[in-house]
Scaffold this motif. Structure first.
Motif, PDB file in Angstrom:
ATOM      1  N   MET A   1      18.066  -1.447   6.343  1.00  9.60           N
ATOM      2  CA  MET A   1      17.295  -2.223   5.252  1.00  9.60           C
ATOM      3  C   MET A   1      16.380  -3.090   5.628  1.00  9.60           C
ATOM      4  SD  MET A   1      20.579  -2.885   2.434  1.00  9.60           S
ATOM      5  CE  MET A   1      19.511  -3.801   1.243  1.00  9.60           C
ATOM      6  N   GLY A   2      16.730  -4.032   6.582  1.00  5.19           N
ATOM      7  CA  GLY A   2      15.852  -4.805   7.463  1.00  5.19           C
ATOM      8  C   GLY A   2      14.443  -4.215   7.896  1.00  5.19           C
ATOM      9  N   LEU A   3      15.058  -3.121   8.594  1.00  3.21           N
ATOM     10  CA  LEU A   3      13.767  -2.456   9.198  1.00  3.21           C
ATOM     11  C   LEU A   3      12.712  -1.951   7.971  1.00  3.21           C
ATOM     12  CD1 LEU A   3      12.594  -0.996  11.579  1.00  3.21           C
ATOM     13  CD2 LEU A   3      14.089   0.950  11.175  1.00  3.21           C
ATOM     14  N   GLY A   4      13.479  -1.488   6.908  1.00  2.52           N
ATOM     15  CA  GLY A   4      12.591  -0.993   6.069  1.00  2.52           C
ATOM     16  C   GLY A   4      11.371  -1.825   5.307  1.00  2.52           C
ATOM     17  N   LEU A   5      12.169  -3.196   5.069  1.00  2.41           N
ATOM     18  CA  LEU A   5      11.355  -4.270   4.700  1.00  2.41           C
ATOM     19  C   LEU A   5      10.277  -4.458   5.561  1.00  2.41           C
ATOM     20  CD1 LEU A   5      10.981  -6.749   2.864  1.00  2.41           C
ATOM     21  CD2 LEU A   5      12.563  -7.787   4.099  1.00  2.41           C
ATOM     22  N   VAL A   6      10.587  -4.602   6.860  1.00  6.57           N
ATOM     23  CA  VAL A   6       9.539  -5.214   8.018  1.00  6.57           C
ATOM     24  C   VAL A   6       8.589  -4.037   8.115  1.00  6.57           C
ATOM     25  CG1 VAL A   6       9.298  -5.408  10.397  1.00  6.57           C
ATOM     26  CG2 VAL A   6      11.207  -6.459   9.172  1.00  6.57           C
ATOM     27  N   VAL A   7       8.698  -2.780   7.999  1.00  4.05           N
ATOM     28  CA  VAL A   7       7.887  -1.713   8.090  1.00  4.05           C
ATOM     29  C   VAL A   7       6.966  -1.619   6.772  1.00  4.05           C
ATOM     30  CG1 VAL A   7       7.701   0.917   8.322  1.00  4.05           C
ATOM     31  CG2 VAL A   7       9.208  -0.379   9.718  1.00  4.05           C
ATOM     32  N   THR A   8       7.640  -1.752   5.530  1.00  2.00           N
ATOM     33  CA  THR A   8       6.816  -1.718   4.357  1.00  2.00           C
ATOM     34  C   THR A   8       5.836  -3.018   4.453  1.00  2.00           C
ATOM     35  OG1 THR A   8       8.651  -0.820   3.097  1.00  2.00           O
ATOM     36  CG2 THR A   8       6.920  -2.017   1.784  1.00  2.00           C
ATOM     37  N   VAL A   9       6.295  -4.089   4.748  1.00  2.00           N
ATOM     38  CA  VAL A   9       5.314  -5.272   4.819  1.00  2.00           C
ATOM     39  C   VAL A   9       4.228  -5.185   5.963  1.00  2.00           C
ATOM     40  CG1 VAL A   9       5.188  -7.815   5.032  1.00  2.00           C
ATOM     41  CG2 VAL A   9       6.767  -6.794   3.568  1.00  2.00           C
ATOM     42  N   GLY A  10       4.612  -4.839   6.943  1.00  2.00           N
ATOM     43  CA  GLY A  10       3.739  -4.891   8.297  1.00  2.00           C
ATOM     44  C   GLY A  10       2.646  -3.502   8.039  1.00  2.00           C
ATOM     45  N   VAL A  11       3.192  -2.499   7.447  1.00  2.00           N
ATOM     46  CA  VAL A  11       1.982  -1.311   7.437  1.00  2.00           C
ATOM     47  C   VAL A  11       1.141  -1.684   6.406  1.00  2.00           C
ATOM     48  CG1 VAL A  11       1.710   0.864   6.890  1.00  2.00           C
ATOM     49  CG2 VAL A  11       3.618   0.033   8.517  1.00  2.00           C
ATOM     50  N   SER A  12       1.632  -2.243   5.435  1.00  2.00           N
ATOM     51  CA  SER A  12       0.807  -2.599   4.175  1.00  2.00           C
ATOM     52  C   SER A  12      -0.088  -3.746   4.605  1.00  2.00           C
ATOM     53  CB  SER A  12       1.521  -3.366   2.905  1.00  2.00           C
ATOM     54  OG  SER A  12       2.690  -2.465   2.409  1.00  2.00           O
ATOM     55  N   PHE A  13       0.106  -4.647   5.528  1.00  2.00           N
ATOM     56  CA  PHE A  13      -0.783  -5.716   5.876  1.00  2.00           C
ATOM     57  C   PHE A  13      -2.120  -4.953   6.809  1.00  2.00           C
ATOM     58  CE2 PHE A  13       1.890  -9.661   5.452  1.00  2.00           C
ATOM     59  CZ  PHE A  13       1.095 -10.250   5.121  1.00  2.00           C
ATOM     60  N   VAL A  14      -1.689  -3.868   7.528  1.00  2.00           N
ATOM     61  CA  VAL A  14      -2.658  -3.323   8.302  1.00  2.00           C
ATOM     62  C   VAL A  14      -3.430  -2.034   7.953  1.00  2.00           C
ATOM     63  CG1 VAL A  14      -1.522  -4.472  10.430  1.00  2.00           C
ATOM     64  CG2 VAL A  14      -1.199  -1.926   9.705  1.00  2.00           C
ATOM     65  N   THR A  15      -3.058  -1.864   6.349  1.00  4.27           N
ATOM     66  CA  THR A  15      -3.498  -0.544   5.948  1.00  4.27           C
ATOM     67  C   THR A  15      -4.457  -1.117   4.549  1.00  4.27           C
ATOM     68  OG1 THR A  15      -1.762  -0.208   4.666  1.00  4.27           O
ATOM     69  CG2 THR A  15      -2.144   1.181   6.877  1.00  4.27           C
TER      70      THR A  15
ATOM     71  N   THR B   1       0.774  -1.337   0.053  1.00  4.98           N
ATOM     72  CA  THR B   1       0.037  -0.173   0.187  1.00  4.98           C
ATOM     73  C   THR B   1       0.879   1.453  -0.035  1.00  4.98           C
ATOM     74  OG1 THR B   1      -0.122   0.213   2.457  1.00  4.98           O
ATOM     75  CG2 THR B   1      -1.883  -1.341   1.391  1.00  4.98           C
ATOM     76  N   ARG B   2       0.268   2.192  -0.293  1.00  2.00           N
ATOM     77  CA  ARG B   2       0.977   3.674  -0.457  1.00  2.00           C
ATOM     78  C   ARG B   2       1.464   3.874   1.000  1.00  2.00           C
ATOM     79  NH1 ARG B   2      -2.802   8.806  -1.149  1.00  2.00           N
ATOM     80  NH2 ARG B   2      -3.127   7.728  -3.146  1.00  2.00           N
ATOM     81  N   ALA B   3       0.689   3.897   2.095  1.00  2.00           N
ATOM     82  CA  ALA B   3       0.912   3.893   3.544  1.00  2.00           C
ATOM     83  C   ALA B   3       2.345   2.911   3.883  1.00  2.00           C
ATOM     84  CB  ALA B   3      -0.012   3.499   4.554  1.00  2.00           C
ATOM     85  N   GLY B   4       2.191   1.537   3.170  1.00  2.00           N
ATOM     86  CA  GLY B   4       3.430   0.872   3.459  1.00  2.00           C
ATOM     87  C   GLY B   4       4.474   1.240   3.081  1.00  2.00           C
ATOM     88  N   ILE B   5       4.599   1.549   1.744  1.00  2.00           N
ATOM     89  CA  ILE B   5       5.930   1.944   1.182  1.00  2.00           C
ATOM     90  C   ILE B   5       6.495   3.222   1.703  1.00  2.00           C
ATOM     91  CG2 ILE B   5       4.731   2.993  -0.918  1.00  2.00           C
ATOM     92  CD1 ILE B   5       7.412   1.881  -2.447  1.00  2.00           C
ATOM     93  N   THR B   6       5.519   4.197   1.986  1.00  2.00           N
ATOM     94  CA  THR B   6       5.986   5.426   2.507  1.00  2.00           C
ATOM     95  C   THR B   6       6.683   5.267   3.847  1.00  2.00           C
ATOM     96  OG1 THR B   6       4.345   6.579   1.257  1.00  2.00           O
ATOM     97  CG2 THR B   6       5.250   7.863   3.044  1.00  2.00           C
TER      98      THR B   6
END
Length: 489
Positions: free
Chosen positions: A457-471, A419-424
Motif C-alpha cells: 500500500m505504501g509503495l502504491g502511494l509513493v509511486v502514484t504521487v511520484g510518477v504524477s509529479f514527473v509526468t 495523472t493517468r500515468a501516476g495512478i496506473t
C-alpha cells in the motif's frame, strides 16, 4: 431424524431468502442500473444492513472464531473495533465523494469513475481486472466455509463438496433472479437475524457452562496466555497491518464499493457510516468470544476444522445449532451474491462494453451479466474442490489485494495533480509487489513485522504521487470533474 431436521432448517432458510428475491424480481426494471444498484434508492436501514450482511462471510463466522480459539481474543480488537472505525472513516472519505460523483455522472463501477476522469479505457479495464482477480478467492472462501460447516454440523453425513455445491447453486439462482434490490432486502433480514442469533448463541453457551466467570476460568486453566494482551502472534505490527489492510480492502471490495453509489440521499449515506462501528462491535464480539472461550471447554476441535459449528453442536440443541449455521450460510450467500453481482457489473461495463461491444443495449447487458454470474460462480466452486487454503489465508489474500487499490484511488479523488500515468503506475507497482510476496519465495511476506500487504500500500502511494509529479497530464484527462461543485441531496 437429526440429519433431516438439520438439513430441513438450513434448506428452509435458504428457500426463504430465495422467496424474497423472487418477490423483488417482480419489482425490478430490466435495466443494468436497476440490476446493479437498485436505481440508487436505498434508505438508511437497507444501506446499512446490506453493507453489513455483504461483509458477514465465512471469514467472519468461521475464520474469526478459529483465530480467537487458536491465538486468543485480541482478534476482537482487530476486526471488531479497529476495522469498524477504519472502514467508517473510509466510508466518508471515499464513499461520500463517490456518491456525489455517481449522482452527477451516473457511474455504476469504480472503473467507470476512474476511466472517465483519466480518459483511459485501459485504466478502467485494469481496475476491473484486478478486482475480479481478488474477488475470485473471496467467493471461493464462502464455498469452502459452507462445505466445511455442513460437514462438521452433520458429522460427515453431508460431504464437503455437497455443502459447497449447495450454496453455489443457491447463490447462482438468487443473483440471476433477484439483482441488487432482492439482495438488499434479503441482506436486511439476514443481518438483523444474525445479530440476534449470534448473541443468543453466546448467552446459551454461557448459561450451559456457568457464565462468563466459569468460561474465563476454564480458558485460564487451558491456555492462560490467551488472557494476556499481546503474544508472539498478536504483535503490534501484525495487528495494525491486518486491521489497516482489511479496513482499506473492504472499501475497495466491488460489492461494498458499489454500495457507495446506491444510497438514496446524502443523509442516508452519513447516517449509515456513523452507525457502522456500533454494528461491527455488536456482531463480532459474541462470535469471537465463543471462539476464544471454546479453547477452555471440554470439546475436541480437529485440526483444520471450524470451531463455531462444533461448539454449537456440543452445547446447544440440534435445531438451534442448525439455525445458526443456516444463518451463517445465508450470510455467506449474502456475501457471495453481492460479489457475483458486482463482479458481473465489472465484467460487462468495464471489460466487455469498452473492449468488445461499445453499442451493447441495456437489455443485452442485463442478460450478459446474469450469464457471467453463472460462469464465475461455477469456476470458483471448481477451484474450491481443489486443495483450498485455510479460510484466513484466502480472506487475508483478498483483503490485502484489494487494499492495494485504496490509496491510489484516494489520491485521485482529492489531489488534482494526479495523472493517468501516476495512478496506473501506482496500481500496477503495488499489485505486482503484493502478488510477488504471495507467489515468489524470495520476496518476503513481512518486513520487520509489517505485512507485505501494508508495505505494498505504501509503495502504491509513493509511486502514484511520484510518477504524477514527473509526468504531464494527458490531453484527454478530465482533471476538473472530481473538483467541480457536486451537489446532490
Amino acid at each position: 431424524m437429526t440429519l433431516t431436521l438439520q438439513l430441513g432448517i438450513i434448506v428452509g432458510y435458504l428457500l426463504l431468502a430465495l422467496a424474497i428475491g423472487l418477490f423483488a424480481y417482480r419489482l425490478t426494471d430490466r435495466t443494468a442500473e436497476d440490476f446493479y444498484l437498485a436505481s440508487r434508492t436505498f434508505g438508511t436501514i437497507v444501506l446499512l444492513f446490506t453493507t453489513f450482511a455483504t461483509l458477514l462471510s465465512a471469514f467472519t463466522f468461521f475464520a474469526g472464531p478459529n483465530i480467537a480459539y487458536a491465538q486468543g481474543p485480541e482478534w476482537v480488537l482487530v476486526m471488531g473495533l479497529m476495522d469498524g472505525i477504519i472502514f467508517a472513516i473510509l466510508w466518508y472519505v471515499i464513499g461520500y465523494k463517490q456518491w456525489l460523483l455517481g449522482q452527477s455522472y451516473g457511474y455504476v463501477t469504480l472503473g467507470e469513475m476512474l476511466g472517465d476522469r483519466f480518459g483511459s479505457t485501459w485504466l478502467r479495464g485494469l481496475v476491473a481486472g484486478v478486482s475480479l482477480l481478488w474477488l475470485f478467492p473471496y467467493v471461493m472462501l464462502q464455498q469452502v466455509g459452507a462445505g466445511t460447516a455442513l460437514e462438521a454440523l452433520t458429522e460427515g453425513a453431508v460431504p464437503y463438496a455437497v455443502g459447497a455445491g449447495l450454496i453455489t447453486a443457491f447463490m447462482i439462482l438468487y443473483v440471476v433472479v433477484a439483482g441488487m434490490r432482492g439482495i438488499a432486502w434479503t441482506d436486511t433480514v439476514q443481518g438483523a437475524f444474525m445479530l440476534v442469533v449470534t448473541w443468543v448463541a453466546l448467552l446459551w453457551l454461557l448459561a450451559v457452562i456457568g457464565g462468563p466467570g466459569a468460561a474465563t476460568s476454564a480458558l485460564e486453566a487451558e491456555a492462560a496466555h490467551h488472557l494476556a494482551l499481546g503474544s508472539d502472534f498478536y504483535t503490534v505490527q501484525w495487528m495494525l497491518s491486518t486491521a489497516i489492510t482489511i479496513g482499506f480492502g473492504v472499501a475497495m471490495f466491488p460489492q461494498v464499493n458499489q454500495r457507495f453509489f446506491a444510497a438514496g440521499s446524502k443523509t442516508v449515506l452519513k447516517r449509515s457510516f456513523a452507525l457502522w462501528p456500533i454494528l461491527c462491535v455488536l456482531l463480532f464480539v459474541p462470535s469471537f468470544l465463543i471462539g476464544a472461550w471454546a479453547r477452555g471447554l471440554d470439546v475436541t476441535i480437529p485440526e483444520g476444522a471450524n470451531v463455531l459449528p462444533i461448539v454449537l453442536a456440543e452445547y446447544t440443541p440440534v435445531w438451534f445449532a442448525a439455525l445458526v449455521i443456516a444463518g451463517a450460510m445465508a450470510a455467506m450467500m449474502s456475501s457471495s451474491d453481492s460479489m457475483l453481482l458486482s463482479g458481473s457489473s465489472y465484467f460487462t461495463r468495464d471489460l466487455y462494453r469498452p473492449f468488445v461491444d461499445r453499442t451493447i443495449s441495456e437489455r443485452r447487458e442485463d442478460l450478459l451479466a446474469r450469464i457471467g454470474v453463472v460462469a464465475f460462480a461455477t469456476a470458483a466452486f471448481a477451484a474450491s474442490l481443489w486443495n483450498p487454503a485455510t479460510l484466513f489465508e484466502l480472506g487475508d489474500a483478498a483483503f490485502s489485494g484489494f487494499a492495494q487499490l485504496a490509496l491510489p484511488v484516494m489520491v485521485a479523488l482529492y489531489w488534482r495533480r494526479t495523472t493517468r500515468a501516476g495512478i496506473t503506475a501506482g496500481i500496477v507497482a503495488s499489485q505486482l509487489f503484493y502478488l510477488s510476496s504471495l507467489f515468489l519465495g524470495f520476496v518476503p511476506a513481512t518486513y520487520a513485522g509489517w505485512s507485505a500487504g501494508l508495505v505494498g500500500m505504501g509503495l502504491g502511494l509513493v509511486v502514484t504521487v511520484g510518477v504524477s509529479f514527473v509526468t504531464t497530464p494527458a490531453a484527454d484527462e478530465r482533471r476538473a470533474i472530481y473538483f467541480e461543485r457536486l451537489g446532490a441531496d
